[in-house]
Scaffold this motif. Structure first.
Motif, PDB file in Angstrom:
ATOM      1  N   VAL A  89       0.786  -1.472  -0.199  1.00  0.00           N
ATOM      2  CA  VAL A  89       0.092   0.294  -0.336  1.00  0.00           C
ATOM      3  C   VAL A  89       0.925   1.323  -0.009  1.00  0.00           C
ATOM      4  N   GLU A  90       1.988   1.439   0.522  1.00  0.00           N
ATOM      5  CA  GLU A  90       2.775   2.139   0.767  1.00  0.00           C
ATOM      6  C   GLU A  90       3.383   2.124  -0.400  1.00  0.00           C
ATOM      7  N   GLN A  91       3.224   1.560  -1.368  1.00  0.00           N
ATOM      8  CA  GLN A  91       3.933   1.841  -3.017  1.00  0.00           C
ATOM      9  C   GLN A  91       3.227   2.150  -3.924  1.00  0.00           C
ATOM     10  N   ILE A  92       2.287   2.054  -3.446  1.00  0.00           N
ATOM     11  CA  ILE A  92       0.607   2.260  -4.054  1.00  0.00           C
ATOM     12  C   ILE A  92      -0.066   4.122  -4.231  1.00  0.00           C
ATOM     13  N   GLU A  93       0.266   3.926  -2.737  1.00  0.00           N
ATOM     14  CA  GLU A  93       0.267   6.027  -2.025  1.00  0.00           C
ATOM     15  C   GLU A  93       1.122   6.305  -2.881  1.00  0.00           C
ATOM     16  N   ASN A  94       2.650   6.043  -3.358  1.00  0.00           N
ATOM     17  CA  ASN A  94       3.809   6.566  -3.527  1.00  0.00           C
ATOM     18  C   ASN A  94       3.106   7.047  -5.134  1.00  0.00           C
ATOM     19  N   TYR A  95       2.757   6.008  -5.626  1.00  0.00           N
ATOM     20  CA  TYR A  95       1.975   6.157  -7.081  1.00  0.00           C
ATOM     21  C   TYR A  95       1.232   7.255  -7.198  1.00  0.00           C
ATOM     22  N   VAL A  96      -0.427   6.723  -6.530  1.00  0.00           N
ATOM     23  CA  VAL A  96      -0.945   8.128  -6.710  1.00  0.00           C
ATOM     24  C   VAL A  96      -0.652   9.226  -6.003  1.00  0.00           C
ATOM     25  N   SER A  97       0.273   9.665  -5.406  1.00  0.00           N
ATOM     26  CA  SER A  97       0.732  10.608  -5.138  1.00  0.00           C
ATOM     27  C   SER A  97       1.417  11.749  -6.578  1.00  0.00           C
ATOM     28  N   GLN A  98       1.593  10.436  -7.370  1.00  0.00           N
ATOM     29  CA  GLN A  98       2.289  11.316  -8.554  1.00  0.00           C
ATOM     30  C   GLN A  98       1.216  12.008  -9.909  1.00  0.00           C
ATOM     31  N   VAL A  99       0.183  10.957  -9.780  1.00  0.00           N
ATOM     32  CA  VAL A  99      -0.793  11.462 -10.710  1.00  0.00           C
ATOM     33  C   VAL A  99      -1.394  12.363 -11.170  1.00  0.00           C
ATOM     34  N   VAL A 100      -0.917  13.207 -11.801  1.00  0.00           N
ATOM     35  CA  VAL A 100      -2.583  14.524 -11.888  1.00  0.00           C
ATOM     36  C   VAL A 100      -3.945  14.393 -12.941  1.00  0.00           C
ATOM     37  N   LEU A 101      -4.815  14.289 -11.810  1.00  0.00           N
ATOM     38  CA  LEU A 101      -5.849  14.283 -12.091  1.00  0.00           C
ATOM     39  C   LEU A 101      -6.117  15.294 -13.054  1.00  0.00           C
ATOM     40  N   LYS A 102      -7.427  14.398 -13.684  1.00  0.00           N
ATOM     41  CA  LYS A 102      -8.161  15.956 -14.683  1.00  0.00           C
ATOM     42  C   LYS A 102      -8.467  16.394 -14.392  1.00  0.00           C
ATOM     43  N   GLY A 103      -9.708  16.373 -13.305  1.00  0.00           N
ATOM     44  CA  GLY A 103     -10.483  17.048 -12.832  1.00  0.00           C
ATOM     45  C   GLY A 103     -11.997  17.315 -13.232  1.00  0.00           C
ATOM     46  N   ASP A 104     -12.348  15.703 -14.624  1.00  0.00           N
ATOM     47  CA  ASP A 104     -13.565  15.918 -14.920  1.00  0.00           C
ATOM     48  C   ASP A 104     -14.405  15.068 -14.686  1.00  0.00           C
ATOM     49  N   GLY A 105     -13.402  14.386 -13.345  1.00  0.00           N
ATOM     50  CA  GLY A 105     -15.005  13.298 -12.732  1.00  0.00           C
ATOM     51  C   GLY A 105     -14.646  11.967 -13.966  1.00  0.00           C
ATOM     52  N   CYS A 106     -13.482  11.701 -14.212  1.00  0.00           N
ATOM     53  CA  CYS A 106     -13.557  10.737 -14.958  1.00  0.00           C
ATOM     54  C   CYS A 106     -12.301   9.703 -14.550  1.00  0.00           C
ATOM     55  N   ASP A 107     -11.701  10.640 -13.531  1.00  0.00           N
ATOM     56  CA  ASP A 107     -10.123   9.530 -13.314  1.00  0.00           C
ATOM     57  C   ASP A 107     -10.259   8.710 -12.264  1.00  0.00           C
ATOM     58  N   ALA A 108     -10.336   7.068 -12.824  1.00  0.00           N
ATOM     59  CA  ALA A 108     -10.696   6.237 -11.683  1.00  0.00           C
ATOM     60  C   ALA A 108     -10.178   5.165 -11.578  1.00  0.00           C
ATOM     61  N   TRP A 109     -10.284   4.306 -10.512  1.00  0.00           N
ATOM     62  CA  TRP A 109      -9.561   3.220  -9.313  1.00  0.00           C
ATOM     63  C   TRP A 109     -10.376   2.224  -9.334  1.00  0.00           C
ATOM     64  N   ILE A 110      -9.958   1.037  -9.196  1.00  0.00           N
ATOM     65  CA  ILE A 110     -10.569  -0.213  -9.468  1.00  0.00           C
ATOM     66  C   ILE A 110     -10.077  -0.861  -8.152  1.00  0.00           C
ATOM     67  N   LEU A 111     -10.503  -1.350  -7.709  1.00  0.00           N
ATOM     68  CA  LEU A 111     -10.388  -2.020  -6.354  1.00  0.00           C
ATOM     69  C   LEU A 111     -11.419  -3.726  -6.250  1.00  0.00           C
ATOM     70  N   ASP A 112     -10.285  -4.261  -6.263  1.00  0.00           N
ATOM     71  CA  ASP A 112     -10.995  -5.793  -4.791  1.00  0.00           C
ATOM     72  C   ASP A 112     -12.141  -5.158  -3.833  1.00  0.00           C
ATOM     73  N   ILE A 113     -12.770  -6.336  -3.782  1.00  0.00           N
ATOM     74  CA  ILE A 113     -13.321  -6.288  -2.647  1.00  0.00           C
ATOM     75  C   ILE A 113     -12.846  -7.579  -1.509  1.00  0.00           C
ATOM     76  N   ASP A 114     -13.143  -8.786  -2.577  1.00  0.00           N
ATOM     77  CA  ASP A 114     -12.754  -9.532  -0.872  1.00  0.00           C
ATOM     78  C   ASP A 114     -11.225 -10.115  -0.527  1.00  0.00           C
ATOM     79  N   ASP A 115     -10.423  -9.600   0.210  1.00  0.00           N
ATOM     80  CA  ASP A 115      -8.926  -9.994   0.548  1.00  0.00           C
ATOM     81  C   ASP A 115      -8.375  -9.182  -0.226  1.00  0.00           C
TER      82      ASP A 115
END
Length: 259
Positions: A89-115
Motif C-alpha cells: 500500500v505504501e508503494q501504491i500511495e507513492n504512485y498515487v501522489s504522482q498522478v495528476v488528475l484531469k478534474g473532469d470526473g473521469c479519473d477512476a480507480w478499481i479495487l477488488d473486494i474480497d481479501d
C-alpha cells in the motif's frame, strides 16, 4: 592468598574476554551451534510454494498443500502478511501522489473486494487456511453474516483515493442477486463510504471466468470515458485481461485461487 586473588583476577578477565568475543561473533558464551536446517524442511517448502503462488507460477491451484499449512498459518497470523500489505500500500500511495488528475470526473480507480478491501481470514482459519476444498455454501453463509473486517491499510488507501478526487469502483465476483445487500452493508460498517459504484457479477456473466467478467466490466468503464489509473486485487485474475489500467498492484493471498 595473593595466589588465590591472582587466579580470580585471571578467571574474571577470561570471562570478560570471552563475553566480548561472543558478542562480536554473534553467539552466546558456551552455546552450541544449532544444527543446520534440513534443505527440504516444511518451513522452506511452504515458503517456496507461497513464492511460486505469488509470482503466478502456479495458476489455477485448488488447495493449499497440507505440508504448507503451518507456514501459511504463520504467515497470515504472525504479522508478515500485515507487513507485506502495508508495504504494498505504501508503494501504491507513492504512485498515487504522482498522478495528476484531469478534474473532469473521469479519473477512476478499481479495487477488488474480497481479501483486498475486506478480509475472509476468519473464515479460512476454520478451513485450515485453504487446505480444505472450497465450500461454496459455507462461503455464502459466511458472507451473509456481513462480518468481514476491513484490511486497515487498504481502507486507508481507499479513503485517500476518495478524498483525492478519484472515482473508486469496487469490483467483485460476488453474486449480485444473493450477496449484494450483505456486501454493501458490510462495506459500510467497515468504513468504505464514498465509492462511486460497487459492481457485482450478474446473471449475464454466470459461468464465465473471472478474467472474462472483470475484463468486460473494465472495458465498459473505459467506453464510458473513465481513465483507470490503478487496479488492485489479491488474485492474478483481478489483474489480467483487457483494460487493466495504468498500473496494477497485487495484494498477497496464499489461501485460495480464483481461476
Amino acid at each position: 592468598m595473593i595466589s588465590e586473588m591472582a587466579k580470580r583476577v585471571r578467571d574474571i578477565l577470561s570471562m570478560f574476554v570471552l563475553a566480548i568475543f561472543s558478542k562480536v561473533i554473534g553467539t552466546k558464551p558456551y552455546s552450541r551451534r544449532s544444527a543446520p536446517a534440513e534443505p527440504e524442511s516444511e518451513a522452506n517448502e511452504g515458503l517456496s510454494w507461497r513464492l511460486a503462488v505469488e509470482a503466478n507460477n502456479m495458476p489455477g491451484w485448488s488447495t493449499v498443500p497440507l505440508h504448507c499449512l503451518s507456514h501459511v498459518e504463520t504467515y497470515m497470523m504472525g504479522g508478515q502478511y500485515e507487513q507485506d500489505v502495508n508495504y504494498i500500500v505504501e508503494q501504491i500511495e507513492n504512485y498515487v501522489s504522482q498522478v495528476v488528475l484531469k478534474g473532469d470526473g473521469c479519473d477512476a480507480w478499481i479495487l477488488d473486494i474480497d481479501d483486498t478491501c475486506i478480509s475472509n481470514l476468519f473464515y479460512y482459519k476454520d478451513k485450515n487456511y485453504g487446505c480444505d476444498p472450497f465450500d461454496p455454501g459455507g462461503f455464502v453463509a459466511w458472507v451473509m453474516k456481513g462480518e468481514c473486517p476491513a484490511i486497515p491499510a487498504v481502507l486507508g488507501l481507499f479513503t485517500k483515493l476518495v478524498e483525492g478526487g478519484f472515482k473508486v469502483f469496487l469490483l467483485t465476483g460476488r453474486d449480485q442477486q444473493t450477496l449484494a445487500p450483505a456486501t454493501m452493508a458490510n462495506l459500510q460498517n467497515q468504513g468504505f463510504i464514498g465509492y462511486h459504484r460497487v459492481i457485482f457479477r450478474n446473471q449475464s456473466f454466470k459461468g464465465k471466468s473471472a478474467v472474462v467478467f472483470k475484463s468486460e466490466v473494465r472495458k465498459q468503464l473505459v467506453e464510458e470515458g473513465y481513465r483507470i489509473w490503478g487496479n488492485v486485487g489479491d488474485q492474478w485474475t483481478d489483474l489480467q485481461g483487457e483494460c487493466l489500467g495504468n498500473r496494477t498492484f497485487k495484494i498477497p493471498n496464499p489461501m485460495y485461487c480464483v481461476p
